[in-house]
Design a protein around this motif. Structure first.
Motif, PDB file in Angstrom:
ATOM      1  N   TYR A  69      96.983  52.565  -0.824  1.00 33.28           N
ATOM      2  CA  TYR A  69      95.972  51.657  -1.370  1.00 33.28           C
ATOM      3  C   TYR A  69      94.828  51.517  -0.371  1.00 33.28           C
ATOM      4  O   TYR A  69      95.062  51.503   0.837  1.00 33.28           O
ATOM      5  CB  TYR A  69      96.602  50.296  -1.666  1.00 33.28           C
ATOM      6  N   PRO A  70      93.576  51.431  -0.851  1.00 34.87           N
ATOM      7  CA  PRO A  70      92.442  51.292   0.079  1.00 34.87           C
ATOM      8  C   PRO A  70      92.527  50.031   0.928  1.00 34.87           C
ATOM      9  O   PRO A  70      92.951  48.977   0.450  1.00 34.87           O
ATOM     10  CB  PRO A  70      91.225  51.266  -0.850  1.00 34.87           C
ATOM     11  N   ALA A  71      92.130  50.165   2.191  1.00 38.56           N
ATOM     12  CA  ALA A  71      92.168  49.039   3.123  1.00 38.56           C
ATOM     13  C   ALA A  71      90.759  48.491   3.344  1.00 38.56           C
ATOM     14  O   ALA A  71      89.844  49.245   3.710  1.00 38.56           O
ATOM     15  CB  ALA A  71      92.760  49.491   4.455  1.00 38.56           C
ATOM     16  N   PHE A  72      90.581  47.208   3.091  1.00 40.40           N
ATOM     17  CA  PHE A  72      89.302  46.521   3.290  1.00 40.40           C
ATOM     18  C   PHE A  72      88.162  47.171   2.487  1.00 40.40           C
ATOM     19  O   PHE A  72      87.003  47.140   2.905  1.00 40.40           O
ATOM     20  CB  PHE A  72      88.919  46.498   4.781  1.00 40.40           C
ATOM     21  N   ALA A  73      88.490  47.779   1.360  1.00 47.20           N
ATOM     22  CA  ALA A  73      87.479  48.471   0.544  1.00 47.20           C
ATOM     23  C   ALA A  73      87.980  48.593  -0.890  1.00 47.20           C
ATOM     24  O   ALA A  73      89.160  48.385  -1.173  1.00 47.20           O
ATOM     25  CB  ALA A  73      87.190  49.853   1.119  1.00 47.20           C
ATOM     26  N   ARG A  74      87.070  48.963  -1.789  1.00 37.39           N
ATOM     27  CA  ARG A  74      87.420  49.108  -3.203  1.00 37.39           C
ATOM     28  C   ARG A  74      87.944  50.506  -3.531  1.00 37.39           C
ATOM     29  O   ARG A  74      88.739  50.674  -4.441  1.00 37.39           O
ATOM     30  CB  ARG A  74      86.192  48.823  -4.074  1.00 37.39           C
ATOM     31  N   ARG A  75      87.466  51.514  -2.800  1.00 37.23           N
ATOM     32  CA  ARG A  75      87.805  52.891  -3.151  1.00 37.23           C
ATOM     33  C   ARG A  75      88.440  53.628  -1.977  1.00 37.23           C
ATOM     34  O   ARG A  75      88.225  53.295  -0.808  1.00 37.23           O
ATOM     35  CB  ARG A  75      86.540  53.658  -3.593  1.00 37.23           C
ATOM     36  N   ARG A  76      89.181  54.655  -2.349  1.00 37.54           N
ATOM     37  CA  ARG A  76      89.775  55.567  -1.376  1.00 37.54           C
ATOM     38  C   ARG A  76      89.441  56.989  -1.816  1.00 37.54           C
ATOM     39  O   ARG A  76      89.399  57.282  -3.019  1.00 37.54           O
ATOM     40  CB  ARG A  76      91.281  55.361  -1.315  1.00 37.54           C
ATOM     41  N   VAL A  77      89.172  57.879  -0.859  1.00 40.37           N
ATOM     42  CA  VAL A  77      88.778  59.252  -1.167  1.00 40.37           C
ATOM     43  C   VAL A  77      89.742  60.245  -0.527  1.00 40.37           C
ATOM     44  O   VAL A  77      90.069  60.133   0.660  1.00 40.37           O
ATOM     45  CB  VAL A  77      87.339  59.556  -0.672  1.00 40.37           C
ATOM     46  N   VAL A  78      90.196  61.202  -1.321  1.00 37.33           N
ATOM     47  CA  VAL A  78      91.027  62.302  -0.824  1.00 37.33           C
ATOM     48  C   VAL A  78      90.322  63.607  -1.184  1.00 37.33           C
ATOM     49  O   VAL A  78      89.991  63.840  -2.350  1.00 37.33           O
ATOM     50  CB  VAL A  78      92.440  62.280  -1.443  1.00 37.33           C
ATOM     51  N   VAL A  79      90.082  64.444  -0.182  1.00 39.29           N
ATOM     52  CA  VAL A  79      89.422  65.737  -0.384  1.00 39.29           C
ATOM     53  C   VAL A  79      90.409  66.858  -0.093  1.00 39.29           C
ATOM     54  O   VAL A  79      91.079  66.848   0.947  1.00 39.29           O
ATOM     55  CB  VAL A  79      88.182  65.877   0.538  1.00 39.29           C
ATOM     56  N   VAL A  80      90.509  67.797  -1.017  1.00 38.69           N
ATOM     57  CA  VAL A  80      91.372  68.972  -0.842  1.00 38.69           C
ATOM     58  C   VAL A  80      90.464  70.195  -0.838  1.00 38.69           C
ATOM     59  O   VAL A  80      89.881  70.561  -1.862  1.00 38.69           O
ATOM     60  CB  VAL A  80      92.419  69.078  -1.966  1.00 38.69           C
ATOM     61  N   ARG A  81      90.335  70.807   0.340  1.00 44.24           N
ATOM     62  CA  ARG A  81      89.337  71.861   0.540  1.00 44.24           C
ATOM     63  C   ARG A  81      89.979  73.245   0.689  1.00 44.24           C
ATOM     64  O   ARG A  81      90.833  73.462   1.551  1.00 44.24           O
ATOM     65  CB  ARG A  81      88.522  71.527   1.799  1.00 44.24           C
ATOM     66  N   GLU A  82      89.555  74.181  -0.169  1.00 48.51           N
ATOM     67  CA  GLU A  82      90.013  75.579  -0.108  1.00 48.51           C
ATOM     68  C   GLU A  82      91.523  75.649   0.131  1.00 48.51           C
ATOM     69  O   GLU A  82      91.998  76.263   1.087  1.00 48.51           O
ATOM     70  CB  GLU A  82      89.259  76.341   0.988  1.00 48.51           C
ATOM     71  N   SER A  83      92.265  75.033  -0.755  1.00 50.22           N
ATOM     72  CA  SER A  83      93.708  74.902  -0.572  1.00 50.22           C
ATOM     73  C   SER A  83      94.499  75.982  -1.284  1.00 50.22           C
ATOM     74  O   SER A  83      94.135  76.441  -2.365  1.00 50.22           O
ATOM     75  CB  SER A  83      94.151  73.526  -1.073  1.00 50.22           C
ATOM     76  N   THR A  84      95.620  76.347  -0.670  1.00 50.08           N
ATOM     77  CA  THR A  84      96.543  77.295  -1.295  1.00 50.08           C
ATOM     78  C   THR A  84      97.322  76.610  -2.417  1.00 50.08           C
ATOM     79  O   THR A  84      97.962  77.276  -3.219  1.00 50.08           O
ATOM     80  CB  THR A  84      97.545  77.829  -0.266  1.00 50.08           C
ATOM     81  N   LEU A  85      97.258  75.308  -2.452  1.00 46.25           N
ATOM     82  CA  LEU A  85      97.987  74.531  -3.464  1.00 46.25           C
ATOM     83  C   LEU A  85      97.630  74.970  -4.880  1.00 46.25           C
ATOM     84  O   LEU A  85      98.487  75.038  -5.756  1.00 46.25           O
ATOM     85  CB  LEU A  85      97.670  73.046  -3.288  1.00 46.25           C
ATOM     86  N   LEU A  86      96.370  75.283  -5.086  1.00 47.78           N
ATOM     87  CA  LEU A  86      95.904  75.651  -6.424  1.00 47.78           C
ATOM     88  C   LEU A  86      96.478  76.982  -6.888  1.00 47.78           C
ATOM     89  O   LEU A  86      96.623  77.228  -8.081  1.00 47.78           O
ATOM     90  CB  LEU A  86      94.376  75.729  -6.453  1.00 47.78           C
ATOM     91  N   LYS A  87      96.811  77.845  -5.937  1.00 45.59           N
ATOM     92  CA  LYS A  87      97.338  79.161  -6.282  1.00 45.59           C
ATOM     93  C   LYS A  87      98.858  79.170  -6.326  1.00 45.59           C
ATOM     94  O   LYS A  87      99.463  79.656  -7.267  1.00 45.59           O
ATOM     95  CB  LYS A  87      96.831  80.193  -5.269  1.00 45.59           C
ATOM     96  N   GLN A  88      99.462  78.598  -5.292  1.00 45.27           N
ATOM     97  CA  GLN A  88     100.926  78.677  -5.179  1.00 45.27           C
ATOM     98  C   GLN A  88     101.652  77.706  -6.096  1.00 45.27           C
ATOM     99  O   GLN A  88     102.705  78.019  -6.624  1.00 45.27           O
ATOM    100  CB  GLN A  88     101.326  78.403  -3.729  1.00 45.27           C
ATOM    101  N   GLY A  89     101.067  76.514  -6.280  1.00 44.68           N
ATOM    102  CA  GLY A  89     101.782  75.504  -7.041  1.00 44.68           C
ATOM    103  C   GLY A  89     101.301  75.315  -8.463  1.00 44.68           C
ATOM    104  O   GLY A  89     101.758  74.428  -9.165  1.00 44.68           O
ATOM    105  N   ALA A  90     100.371  76.151  -8.880  1.00 45.23           N
ATOM    106  CA  ALA A  90      99.740  75.942 -10.180  1.00 45.23           C
ATOM    107  C   ALA A  90     100.728  76.038 -11.345  1.00 45.23           C
ATOM    108  O   ALA A  90     100.703  75.236 -12.265  1.00 45.23           O
ATOM    109  CB  ALA A  90      98.609  76.955 -10.372  1.00 45.23           C
TER     110      ALA A  90
END
Length: 202
Positions: A69-90
């Motif tokens: 959960y975000p701390a002291f804020a309304r939003r939290r951001v997660v960035v997934v950059r050039e990941s193998t996840l999209l290929k291996q786990g798709a």
């Protein structure tokens, strides 16, 4: 259309929960992602509310980051950059279920230069979020961009000279931006970029 929708969201300060940036023009990806981060995250609390993954990463690790959960804020951001996840786990991942369960406070951003549009991941992002294709810009768009970019250095350039500069350079905006900075520095106190300056520097 998706690029226009993103611009609208930024203008109205209404950022959604799921985005995929794809395409070869990394300058545009970097520019718009940074705009989103500036809008969503406060510098004082960014450390608590921003997570970035790159390369090899598990879906569990992303899920764990999303669940914080975000701390002291309304939003939290997660960035997934050039990941193998999209290929291996798709094939094993039901992306529709995964994206549908994203919490309201989250903004999940995938950055993947090349994505197979036939896979379930791409289709699921299209169903639940926004896909922004950052393609190479044509000469007309780049000419306008050069004029606008130089104005940030308080420099002016004629449209025909801007088009001339675009024709000289590779249509990579990151590389072009470096050339524009060199050009602005070379111009010194002169407010106008001339053809001679372009020939000398570029």
């Amino acid at each position: 259309m998706s690029m226009e929708e993103l611009k609208k969201q930024l203008k109205e300060k209404k950022i959604g929960s799921l985005y995929l940036f794809t395409g070869p023009e990394k300058f545009l990806t970097r520019y718009y992602v940074n705009q989103m981060l500036e809008m969503l995250l406060d510098e004082n609390t960014k450390t608590f509310n921003y997570t970035e993954f790159s390369g090899k990463v598990s879906l569990q690790a992303v899920s764990d980051a999303i669940s914080i959960y975000p701390a002291f804020a309304r939003r939290r951001v997660v960035v997934v950059r050039e990941s193998t996840l999209l290929k291996q786990g798709a094939k094993e991942t039901d992306w529709n279920v995964f994206f549908k369960s994203l919490p309201d406070y989250l903004c999940l951003i995938f950055i993947q230069e090349e994505v197979d549009k036939r896979v379930s991941f791409y289709k699921a992002v299209r169903n639940h979020g926004l896909i922004i294709e950052c393609d190479r810009q044509d000469e007309s768009a780049l000419t306008k961009w050069v004029i606008n970019r130089l104005s940030r250095y308080r420099k002016q350039i004629d449209e025909k000279d801007a088009a001339y500069l675009v024709a000289l350079l590779e249509p990579d905006m990151t590389f072009m931006d470096l050339e524009l900075e060199k050009l602005a520095r070379y111009a010194g106190n002169s407010a106008h970029i001339t053809r001679n300056m372009i020939d000398t520097v570029a």
